[in-house]
Design an enzyme around this catalytic site. Sequence first.
Site, PDB file in Angstrom:
ATOM      1  N   GLU A   1       8.856  16.517  15.111  1.00 27.70           N
ATOM      2  CA  GLU A   1       9.582  16.215  13.834  1.00 27.70           C
ATOM      3  C   GLU A   1       8.777  17.165  12.904  1.00 27.70           C
ATOM      4  OE1 GLU A   1       8.288  12.553  11.503  1.00 27.70           O
ATOM      5  OE2 GLU A   1      10.413  12.466  11.073  1.00 27.70           O
TER       6      GLU A   1
ATOM      7  N   CYS B   1      13.774  10.983   6.593  1.00 27.49           N
ATOM      8  CA  CYS B   1      13.742  10.550   7.842  1.00 27.49           C
ATOM      9  C   CYS B   1      14.950  10.804   8.659  1.00 27.49           C
ATOM     10  CB  CYS B   1      13.067   9.222   8.020  1.00 27.49           C
ATOM     11  SG  CYS B   1      14.382   7.943   7.209  1.00 27.49           S
TER      12      CYS B   1
ATOM     13  N   GLU C   1       9.757   1.470  10.893  1.00 26.01           N
ATOM     14  CA  GLU C   1      10.680   2.584  10.501  1.00 26.01           C
ATOM     15  C   GLU C   1       9.962   3.964  10.813  1.00 26.01           C
ATOM     16  OE1 GLU C   1      12.940   1.321   7.291  1.00 26.01           O
ATOM     17  OE2 GLU C   1      13.522  -0.202   8.099  1.00 26.01           O
TER      18      GLU C   1
ATOM     19  N   LYS D   1       0.923  -1.134  -0.109  1.00 22.83           N
ATOM     20  CA  LYS D   1       0.027   0.229   0.084  1.00 22.83           C
ATOM     21  C   LYS D   1       0.813   1.314   0.110  1.00 22.83           C
ATOM     22  CE  LYS D   1      -1.981   3.028   2.133  1.00 22.83           C
ATOM     23  NZ  LYS D   1      -1.656   4.275   1.639  1.00 22.83           N
TER      24      LYS D   1
HETATM   25  N1  LIG Z   1      12.543   5.586   9.999  1.00 24.15           N
HETATM   26  C1  LIG Z   1      12.493   5.410   8.661  1.00 24.15           C
HETATM   27  O1  LIG Z   1      13.202   4.780   7.721  1.00 24.15           O
HETATM   28  C2  LIG Z   1      11.745   6.484   7.907  1.00 24.15           C
HETATM   29  C3  LIG Z   1      11.895   6.467   6.548  1.00 24.15           C
HETATM   30  C4  LIG Z   1      11.111   7.388   5.673  1.00 24.15           C
HETATM   31  C5  LIG Z   1      10.074   8.173   6.375  1.00 24.15           C
HETATM   32  N2  LIG Z   1       9.957   7.968   7.620  1.00 24.15           N
HETATM   33  C6  LIG Z   1       8.853   8.743   8.224  1.00 24.15           C
HETATM   34  O2  LIG Z   1       7.548   8.859   7.858  1.00 24.15           O
HETATM   35  C7  LIG Z   1       6.865  10.057   7.819  1.00 24.15           C
HETATM   36  C8  LIG Z   1       6.793  10.641   6.592  1.00 24.15           C
HETATM   37  O3  LIG Z   1       5.810   9.886   5.731  1.00 24.15           O
HETATM   38  P1  LIG Z   1       4.160   9.613   5.731  1.00 24.15           P
HETATM   39  O4  LIG Z   1       3.678  11.258   6.122  1.00 24.15           O
HETATM   40  O5  LIG Z   1       3.860   9.198   4.325  1.00 24.15           O
HETATM   41  O6  LIG Z   1       3.826   8.947   6.988  1.00 24.15           O
HETATM   42  P2  LIG Z   1       2.283   8.443   7.490  1.00 24.15           P
HETATM   43  O7  LIG Z   1       2.529   7.532   8.713  1.00 24.15           O
HETATM   44  O8  LIG Z   1       1.207   9.430   7.350  1.00 24.15           O
HETATM   45  O9  LIG Z   1       2.029   7.561   6.302  1.00 24.15           O
HETATM   46  C9  LIG Z   1       2.872   6.197   5.886  1.00 24.15           C
HETATM   47  C10 LIG Z   1       1.787   5.212   5.086  1.00 24.15           C
HETATM   48  O10 LIG Z   1       0.712   4.674   6.059  1.00 24.15           O
HETATM   49  C11 LIG Z   1      -0.285   4.841   5.655  1.00 24.15           C
HETATM   50  N3  LIG Z   1      -1.092   4.838   6.814  1.00 24.15           N
HETATM   51  C12 LIG Z   1      -1.640   5.966   7.292  1.00 24.15           C
HETATM   52  N4  LIG Z   1      -2.447   5.416   8.547  1.00 24.15           N
HETATM   53  C13 LIG Z   1      -2.666   4.331   8.338  1.00 24.15           C
HETATM   54  C14 LIG Z   1      -3.122   3.232   9.316  1.00 24.15           C
HETATM   55  N5  LIG Z   1      -4.043   3.628  10.223  1.00 24.15           N
HETATM   56  N6  LIG Z   1      -3.196   1.970   8.877  1.00 24.15           N
HETATM   57  C15 LIG Z   1      -2.434   1.567   7.799  1.00 24.15           C
HETATM   58  N7  LIG Z   1      -1.782   2.476   7.080  1.00 24.15           N
HETATM   59  C16 LIG Z   1      -1.978   3.677   7.465  1.00 24.15           C
HETATM   60  C17 LIG Z   1      -0.288   5.714   4.853  1.00 24.15           C
HETATM   61  O11 LIG Z   1      -1.329   5.897   3.591  1.00 24.15           O
HETATM   62  C18 LIG Z   1       0.991   5.738   4.020  1.00 24.15           C
HETATM   63  O12 LIG Z   1       0.902   4.629   3.023  1.00 24.15           O
HETATM   64  C19 LIG Z   1       8.068  11.053   8.694  1.00 24.15           C
HETATM   65  O13 LIG Z   1       7.565  10.924  10.134  1.00 24.15           O
HETATM   66  C20 LIG Z   1       9.257  10.267   8.544  1.00 24.15           C
HETATM   67  O14 LIG Z   1      10.034  10.149   9.649  1.00 24.15           O
HETATM   68  C21 LIG Z   1      10.608   7.030   8.468  1.00 24.15           C
HETATM   69  O1  LIG Z   2      13.728   8.939   4.761  1.00 29.98           O
HETATM   70  C1  LIG Z   2      14.255   8.044   5.222  1.00 29.98           C
HETATM   71  C2  LIG Z   2      15.208   7.252   4.519  1.00 29.98           C
HETATM   72  C3  LIG Z   2      15.396   6.172   4.670  1.00 29.98           C
HETATM   73  C4  LIG Z   2      16.424   5.194   4.016  1.00 29.98           C
HETATM   74  C5  LIG Z   2      16.439   4.155   4.010  1.00 29.98           C
HETATM   75  O2  LIG Z   2      15.559   3.100   4.446  1.00 29.98           O
HETATM   76  C6  LIG Z   2      17.478   3.386   3.231  1.00 29.98           C
HETATM   77  O3  LIG Z   2      18.430   3.854   2.839  1.00 29.98           O
HETATM   78  O4  LIG Z   2      17.394   2.187   3.147  1.00 29.98           O
END
Ligand SMILES: NC(=O)c1ccc[n+]([C@@H]2O[C@H](COP(=O)([O-])OP(=O)(O)OC[C@H]3O[C@@H](n4cnc5c(N)ncnc54)[C@H](O)[C@@H]3O)[C@@H](O)[C@H]2O)c1
Ligand SMILES: O=C/C=C/C=C(\O)C(=O)O
Length: 486
Positions: free
Chosen positions: A390, A288, A254, A178
């Site tokens: 964040e 992230c 993550e 998804k």
């Molecule tokens: N730690 C990491 O590796 C990493 C990497 C990239 C992004 N991020 C984090 O992601 C965030 C930004 O991405 P975003 O805004 O797309 O995140 P988000 O949590 O809003 O959405 C991520 C995904 O989850 C889905 N989703 C939302 N609510 C849900 C639910 N209740 N059940 C199932 N699926 C659901 C969304 O549709 C989307 O596909 C930031 O907080 C960033 O730090 C973390």
């Molecule tokens: O925005 C977050 C970036 C994550 C990066 C990875 O998960 C990766 O480099 O494998």
Amino acid sequence: MNEFKHFINGAYVGSASGKTFENRCPVDNSLIGLVHEAGLDEVDQAVRAAKAALKGPWGQLSQAQRIELLNSVAERINQRFDEFLEAECRDTGKPYSIASHIDIPRGAANFKAFSETLANHPTEAFRLDAPDHLGAINLGHRTPKGVIAVISPWNLPLLLMTWKVGPALACGNTVVVKPSEETPATTTLLGEVMNECGVPPGVFNVVHGFGPNSAGEFLTTHPLIDAITFTGETRTGEAIMKAAAVGLRNISLECGGKNPGIVFADCDLEKAVEGTMRSAFVNCGQVCLGTERVYVERPVYDAFLKRMKEQVAKLKLGRPEDTAANFGPLVSLEHRNKVKYYYDLAVEEGATVEIGGGIPDMGEALNGGAWIEPTIWTGLADDARVIREEIFGPCCHIRPFDTEEEVIQLANDTEYGLAAAIWTENSSRAIRVAEQIEAGLVWVNSWFLRDLRTAFGGAKQSGIGREGGVHGLEFYTELKNICIKL
Ligand SMILES: NC(=O)c1ccc[n+]([C@@H]2O[C@H](COP(=O)([O-])OP(=O)(O)OC[C@H]3O[C@@H](n4cnc5c(N)ncnc54)[C@H](O)[C@@H]3O)[C@@H](O)[C@H]2O)c1
Ligand SMILES: O=C/C=C/C=C(\O)C(=O)O
């Protein structure tokens, strides 16, 4: 009109309900196309197709055959590089110069790296002594976990989706993905690649939609899902963890970060400025691992701040295809509202805006897009919300410090624990400080330098579990112990 359909059992299908939502380009808010929103039925079809595929030709492949197939997927992504690039940049607005170096090459590499890990991974064996002196041999035997739900975010869409699909398939699982509602394009395109490479129907499935009461929730609560791997916000991670609790499904999360950058006076200042510029501003700050809190040892504080401001002033905002541009818009107008809220809050909380802080005038053709100025603040208190929450935008706060002990305490003063960057030429100090940082990833004199064999994941509220290299095996396989009495 361009349509983004689900990819179920090897075929593109629309939603039976006819429900769609708009996908807009954040460069100028133009309409890219309509995305089908999956209901319970489409999600159920996708999960059942994935379940059935486990028992089909896919399940009969040897590890070597699977690896060969996944290597061909990597090659095909590279052959269709320009299509992936264009689709990714249209969805996200990011410069071609960035996506062509980061997103698309890693999208392909993710299918190769885990195959290599698997091919070289030994089978665990323990010889047990027993009172009869004959003993026993224990063999670790790994099998696929089953159907993996992959929920991915919008900031590095292809990279972060394949980062999970690659190892999941390498281990013999099937997946239902998804992708983020903001960025459906490259995940949809990957379906074509899977078919072209002869990946059996049902192995890779895609359903589109939102989170709550939509495809995300329907997928994560589906009883035939065996494990859920997620990248996104911490609060979403909590919702997914609750969903996974029913039926005791495994999770890999993550999540968010509020990552510190630590600049010691004994660093190479130019390297520290260059690295911090990237870590705060690349991908419009939507990484992230990005640095939103920068701590600089007092003797170099003024020089560092001055150099950072000079470099920010040189960032070139522009359309993705503009080869001179290195800074695009945020992913959506909605996300810009969130980031702008924090820009205004910073001022309310008493920040000095060193540079940026507003919405740039991009001219009539682009002013409908999600543009925002790269921003540096100073002067905020350590408990300001802008320091603690964040933001996920192109901004950082820079603050001086005096001692190593103080900066370790400041760096760790957060509920998150994803990443940190340390800048120093003193290697003993680098190791000493790195060991005390509460985070899953610490970079010294670098940032986002990735070796896909290493563990990747967050501490504290930045996540649960580690993926990457052999660590992914723990999540994507079931490890059985076979004890053979001799
Ligand atoms: N730690 C990491 O590796 C990493 C990497 C990239 C992004 N991020 C984090 O992601 C965030 C930004 O991405 P975003 O805004 O797309 O995140 P988000 O949590 O809003 O959405 C991520 C995904 O989850 C889905 N989703 C939302 N609510 C849900 C639910 N209740 N059940 C199932 N699926 C659901 C969304 O549709 C989307 O596909 C930031 O907080 C960033 O730090 C973390
Ligand atoms: O925005 C977050 C970036 C994550 C990066 C990875 O998960 C990766 O480099 O494998």
